[in-house]
Structures are given as C-alpha cells and as structure tokens.
Design an enzyme around this catalytic site. Sequence first.
Site, PDB file in Angstrom:
ATOM      1  N   SER A 159      63.423  56.202 108.317  1.00 21.25           N
ATOM      2  CA  SER A 159      64.414  56.346 109.380  1.00 21.25           C
ATOM      3  C   SER A 159      64.763  54.992 109.980  1.00 21.25           C
ATOM      4  O   SER A 159      63.984  54.035 109.916  1.00 21.25           O
ATOM      5  CB  SER A 159      63.840  57.259 110.471  1.00 21.25           C
ATOM      6  OG  SER A 159      64.503  57.113 111.696  1.00 21.25           O
ATOM      7  N   TYR A 171      56.647  57.688 116.933  1.00 22.33           N
ATOM      8  CA  TYR A 171      57.651  57.920 115.886  1.00 22.33           C
ATOM      9  C   TYR A 171      58.041  56.609 115.211  1.00 22.33           C
ATOM     10  O   TYR A 171      58.046  56.500 113.980  1.00 22.33           O
ATOM     11  CB  TYR A 171      58.886  58.582 116.494  1.00 22.33           C
ATOM     12  CG  TYR A 171      60.017  58.781 115.500  1.00 22.33           C
ATOM     13  CD1 TYR A 171      60.035  59.896 114.667  1.00 22.33           C
ATOM     14  CD2 TYR A 171      61.066  57.864 115.408  1.00 22.33           C
ATOM     15  CE1 TYR A 171      61.068  60.088 113.758  1.00 22.33           C
ATOM     16  CE2 TYR A 171      62.094  58.048 114.499  1.00 22.33           C
ATOM     17  CZ  TYR A 171      62.100  59.169 113.673  1.00 22.33           C
ATOM     18  OH  TYR A 171      63.122  59.340 112.769  1.00 22.33           O
TER      19      TYR A 171
END
Length: 325
Positions: A159, A171
Amino acid sequence: MTDLKGKVALVTGATRGIGKGIAIGLGEAGATVYITGRTLSRDENDDVSGTLLDTQKAVNEAGGNCIPVQVDHSDDEQVRLLFERIKTEQNGQLDILVNNVFSGVKAISNAYGEPFWKHDPSLWDAINNVGLRSHYVASIFAARLMSQRQQGLICTISSWGSLSYIFGAAYGVGKAACDRLAADMAVELKPDNITSLSVWPGIVGTELMFEFSQQMNIEDTNKSQNARFDDHYNWETPLFTGRVIAALAAQENTMKLTGKVHIIAELAKQYNIVDEKDNRPVSLRSLRFILPSAVPALKAYASLIPDIKIPWWVLQTTLLQSPKI
C-alpha cells in the site's frame, strides 16, 4: 487477451475485495486459481462479508477453474496443509502466489483518528498478524514448491501507506515491512528464478472501503482532508488489480521486475489494461490525480490534466508529509 492457461495460482484472502478481484482476473485469463478465506458459505446476518463459494462462482463464470480452500491464516498448520494439497493435486506445480490476506480492516476502522498509544498493544497483532506475518509464512511454502520447478512469481499486496501516513503507525509499519519482505525475498529467491515483488493498488472500491469511507466522512469534520473519499474520485475496482496482475504473470521474463515496488495504475498504463467499465484510473502520484484532489473543482476537467508522474523525492518532501492527528 492475457493467457494463463495451464498456470496454477493461489490468492490468499479472496472471499471479497481485492483478493476476489485478483482471483477473477487470473481466472479470466484461464488460470486454475486456488483461493483461501475463513468463510465458505454465506452468513445471512452479514451484509458485507463475501464467501469462498461466491468467489468460486465468479471466477468460474469468468473462464477460470477455481478451487476454494477454507483456511485460517493465523494457523500455520492449516497453511502448510493448503500447500500440501496444491502439491498433491497439481503435481507440485504452483506458478503464482498472491499474498493478499488481511484481517485488519475492522481494527483500523475502530482505531481511526486516535494515536497508537491510546490503544492496546493487540492492535499491532490485529493489523499485522493475518497480513504481514501471513505473507511470510505463505511465501515459505510457496517457495519450496516453486524452487523445485525453478520458476514462479510471488506478488505481495502492499500500500501507499508504506510511504506516507494513512491509517496509523501499526498499518504504515506493516506495509513498509511488506515492501521490505518482497525485496529481501527477491534476493534469496533469485538463484531459483523466482520473482518476488510488491504491488501497490490505488484507492480500491472494495465493500469494506465503501463502508469505511462513509464512516470517515461522517466522523471527520475537516472534509478537505478526505476530499478523495467524498465522491470516489479515481477509485479502482478490485478486478482492475486482478487484470494487471494477470498481465504481469503472463510476461515471459518477470525477473527484471523482481525486488521492486510496482504501482497497479502505472502497470495498467504500460499493459493497456482497463477495468470492467473500460476505465483506467491514474496513479496516485500522477498530476491528474494530485491536482483535482487538492482542488476539487478541477475534477470536472481531470481529463485535460497531463498524466505525468511526480518524482518520488518531490512527493516525499511536499505532498507526503505526515499530517498531525
């Protein structure tokens, strides 16, 4: 048309979202696609969750041969047995592994808007166990099969959060580690002619992303920060990622790509890939995305803005500065 007939692929975490789109894209190209997930059949009480049988039907309808396997990727023994099954059923052949499984969306959603230290340390595990760790484990077993045939492709879904703050510390670190995992595996897999790379989709309109974006827009009073979520501008479909990975897997020589990060929208432009609606979203580092995101009034004229990639060093020193919570 991409041709993967005779190829065997495994997509982890394919009951819905990007994983489902990737499985359909590979099946559309003619591959035999194994898919994993925890949910085999539909739960009538869950309006969002997909199932392995749903994905199997979609892949088969697209022209592939889909084999669903119920797997909890937090259990290493279940993962080992998965690869033993592939080895037995496919005579040791596994051409493509897509590391996609990720169970951290709900944890991210629940923690959104607050700093990491206001949450229990278990937030790290919720985001990175069935995700980063699962990719490492699956890659071990895949490499053992692929090395026997001296060929293979391992794609790890990562990502833009590995480069810039998006959904929190746990994350971002996890996604940066996915990139590093793909790069370091590439070094160790190169002698066996196995390609390892990291893949970055853009903003993908998955079932959970639609739900999450609605939550963000309701809770975030500063709408300018989330302008990109308001009207789904430049969103990609899950099948868009699937078609790009299928085209990537069909290349004669993927080793020249090994160890690097590859952006789905930029590969789509290179391979002339479009989604199911004949759209081709641009890269998130394209001027055509950046300017309208900053000035929403320009969205109506986006097609007139050049699709020029902004250099990484410019992004890192300007647009990708981490915002304050």
